[in-house]
Motif scaffolding. Sequence first.
Motif, PDB file in Angstrom:
ATOM      1  N   PHE A 206      16.602 -12.575  -1.676  1.00 53.39           N
ATOM      2  CA  PHE A 206      16.455 -11.383  -0.828  1.00 53.39           C
ATOM      3  C   PHE A 206      15.619 -10.317  -1.539  1.00 53.39           C
ATOM      4  O   PHE A 206      14.788  -9.654  -0.926  1.00 53.39           O
ATOM      5  N   GLU A 207      15.848 -10.162  -2.837  1.00 44.35           N
ATOM      6  CA  GLU A 207      15.083  -9.182  -3.616  1.00 44.35           C
ATOM      7  C   GLU A 207      13.650  -9.643  -3.820  1.00 44.35           C
ATOM      8  O   GLU A 207      12.719  -8.829  -3.776  1.00 44.35           O
ATOM      9  N   ARG A 208      13.474 -10.914  -4.045  1.00 45.81           N
ATOM     10  CA  ARG A 208      12.113 -11.431  -4.235  1.00 45.81           C
ATOM     11  C   ARG A 208      11.262 -11.161  -2.998  1.00 45.81           C
ATOM     12  O   ARG A 208      10.113 -10.722  -3.108  1.00 45.81           O
ATOM     13  N   GLU A 209      11.828 -11.413  -1.821  1.00 42.04           N
ATOM     14  CA  GLU A 209      11.077 -11.125  -0.597  1.00 42.04           C
ATOM     15  C   GLU A 209      10.785  -9.632  -0.487  1.00 42.04           C
ATOM     16  O   GLU A 209       9.646  -9.230  -0.187  1.00 42.04           O
ATOM     17  N   ALA A 210      11.780  -8.811  -0.723  1.00 39.21           N
ATOM     18  CA  ALA A 210      11.606  -7.366  -0.574  1.00 39.21           C
ATOM     19  C   ALA A 210      10.598  -6.808  -1.580  1.00 39.21           C
ATOM     20  O   ALA A 210       9.717  -6.024  -1.209  1.00 39.21           O
ATOM     21  N   TYR A 211      10.713  -7.202  -2.846  1.00 35.86           N
ATOM     22  CA  TYR A 211       9.761  -6.708  -3.848  1.00 35.86           C
ATOM     23  C   TYR A 211       8.342  -7.215  -3.587  1.00 35.86           C
ATOM     24  O   TYR A 211       7.372  -6.479  -3.752  1.00 35.86           O
ATOM     25  N   ARG A 212       8.220  -8.461  -3.192  1.00 33.74           N
ATOM     26  CA  ARG A 212       6.888  -9.029  -2.977  1.00 33.74           C
ATOM     27  C   ARG A 212       6.173  -8.363  -1.806  1.00 33.74           C
ATOM     28  O   ARG A 212       4.943  -8.314  -1.772  1.00 33.74           O
ATOM     29  N   ASN A 213       6.921  -7.828  -0.840  1.00 36.19           N
ATOM     30  CA  ASN A 213       6.307  -7.306   0.381  1.00 36.19           C
ATOM     31  C   ASN A 213       6.517  -5.816   0.613  1.00 36.19           C
ATOM     32  O   ASN A 213       6.095  -5.302   1.646  1.00 36.19           O
ATOM     33  N   GLU A 214       7.115  -5.117  -0.329  1.00 31.76           N
ATOM     34  CA  GLU A 214       7.420  -3.706  -0.114  1.00 31.76           C
ATOM     35  C   GLU A 214       6.177  -2.838   0.051  1.00 31.76           C
ATOM     36  O   GLU A 214       6.223  -1.825   0.751  1.00 31.76           O
ATOM     37  N   ASP A 215       5.063  -3.220  -0.554  1.00 28.99           N
ATOM     38  CA  ASP A 215       3.823  -2.441  -0.437  1.00 28.99           C
ATOM     39  C   ASP A 215       3.117  -2.629   0.905  1.00 28.99           C
ATOM     40  O   ASP A 215       2.267  -1.825   1.270  1.00 28.99           O
ATOM     41  N   ASP A 216       3.462  -3.685   1.620  1.00 32.68           N
ATOM     42  CA  ASP A 216       2.851  -3.965   2.919  1.00 32.68           C
ATOM     43  C   ASP A 216       3.691  -3.290   4.000  1.00 32.68           C
ATOM     44  O   ASP A 216       4.699  -3.830   4.463  1.00 32.68           O
ATOM     45  N   LEU A 217       3.274  -2.102   4.402  1.00 33.20           N
ATOM     46  CA  LEU A 217       4.056  -1.325   5.363  1.00 33.20           C
ATOM     47  C   LEU A 217       4.051  -1.931   6.761  1.00 33.20           C
ATOM     48  O   LEU A 217       4.815  -1.499   7.623  1.00 33.20           O
ATOM     49  N   GLN A 218       3.232  -2.955   6.989  1.00 33.63           N
ATOM     50  CA  GLN A 218       3.208  -3.669   8.266  1.00 33.63           C
ATOM     51  C   GLN A 218       3.989  -4.981   8.203  1.00 33.63           C
ATOM     52  O   GLN A 218       4.055  -5.720   9.186  1.00 33.63           O
ATOM     53  N   TYR A 219       4.567  -5.272   7.060  1.00 33.70           N
ATOM     54  CA  TYR A 219       5.226  -6.561   6.848  1.00 33.70           C
ATOM     55  C   TYR A 219       6.281  -6.872   7.900  1.00 33.70           C
ATOM     56  O   TYR A 219       6.324  -7.980   8.440  1.00 33.70           O
ATOM     57  N   LEU A 220       7.136  -5.930   8.214  1.00 35.50           N
ATOM     58  CA  LEU A 220       8.219  -6.205   9.163  1.00 35.50           C
ATOM     59  C   LEU A 220       7.713  -6.484  10.574  1.00 35.50           C
ATOM     60  O   LEU A 220       8.393  -7.165  11.342  1.00 35.50           O
ATOM     61  N   LYS A 221       6.536  -6.010  10.894  1.00 35.76           N
ATOM     62  CA  LYS A 221       5.964  -6.288  12.215  1.00 35.76           C
ATOM     63  C   LYS A 221       5.491  -7.731  12.338  1.00 35.76           C
ATOM     64  O   LYS A 221       5.493  -8.293  13.418  1.00 35.76           O
ATOM     65  N   LYS A 222       5.071  -8.320  11.216  1.00 34.70           N
ATOM     66  CA  LYS A 222       4.549  -9.688  11.260  1.00 34.70           C
ATOM     67  C   LYS A 222       5.499 -10.705  10.634  1.00 34.70           C
ATOM     68  O   LYS A 222       5.257 -11.903  10.719  1.00 34.70           O
TER      69      LYS A 222
END
Length: 108
Positions: free
Chosen positions: A82-98
């Motif tokens: 869960f942390e790996r996903e969150a840390y890897r994608n935290e900079d992509d502010l559009q991540y949750l949309k895609k």
Amino acid sequence: MPIVVNKYLIGRHFVGIALWPFIVVNNSFLKEDEVFINHEKIHLRQQAELLVLPFYIFYFTEYLIRLLQYRNSQQAYRNISFEREAYRNEDDLQYLKKRKPWSFIKYW
């Protein structure tokens, strides 16, 4: 998603936590940190996918497994899927949309 500031709830090792349906932070300036909030929103999505309680069970269980694996609490924490996903994608502010459902599985 409400953001709650509570300097007493958060321990000294972390500054915020996603507790469905809230994000709890220990300092109000974190409410403006888009990357930090995005990281916690990713956790909220993970929690929703697992119907909240199972998320915490899986999270804690995986932490214990990683702790045995790495023998280091910080390294164990950073390697929870869960942390790996969150840390890897935290900079992509559009991540949750895609983001596709159950994406954390790719990080196991």
